[in-house]
Design a protein around this motif. Sequence first.
Motif, PDB file in Angstrom:
ATOM      1  N   ASP A  41       6.197   2.826  -1.485  1.00  0.00           N
ATOM      2  CA  ASP A  41       5.870   2.670  -2.584  1.00  0.00           C
ATOM      3  C   ASP A  41       4.626   4.373  -2.454  1.00  0.00           C
ATOM      4  N   HIS A  82       3.220   6.441  -5.349  1.00  0.00           N
ATOM      5  CA  HIS A  82       3.714   6.174  -6.253  1.00  0.00           C
ATOM      6  C   HIS A  82       2.295   6.106  -7.648  1.00  0.00           C
ATOM      7  N   ASP A 126      11.797   8.352  -0.630  1.00  0.00           N
ATOM      8  CA  ASP A 126      11.121   7.225  -1.046  1.00  0.00           C
ATOM      9  C   ASP A 126      11.167   5.842   0.152  1.00  0.00           C
TER      10      ASP A 126
END
Length: 152
Positions: free
Chosen positions: A125, A145, A122
């Motif tokens: 975003d 996301h 990750d």
Amino acid sequence: MAVRHFDHVTVVVRDLAAATRFFGLLGFEETASVVIAGERFDRYMGVAGVEAEHHTLVLAGASPRCEVQLLRYLHPEAITDPYVEGLQATGLNHVCFAVDDIEGEVARLRAAGIETRNQIMDFHDRKLVFLRGPEGITVELAEWHQSKTITT
């Protein structure tokens, strides 16, 4: 704003079939294949005596149009970049394509023999992963996301 959108990336390859297969797994379809040669291309490319197969692959259904162009030199011989896999080298680092389901895509690509260079992470975003692409180039996949939307 002068630039409207990304148009294409060109990859010099020796193994055209392997590169076509790789990008085909990502959804690209070949739409054109020509041989480029002659003084006009010598001047444009800055390569004396250039003769190369030029294959245009288009991402199916993408809007705006997105292309990967594969270039296989017949003359002169392509120069191997010993640092192509080193992401610390200056110059073009990698190309990234957005996907809807990164875990599903990685599983599908691994089952087809495509190697990842790292684990999914990750960052900013989105979920990201590097793939080992043709001729050692790095191709990245990104899944944004749900809370973020991509606008064109």
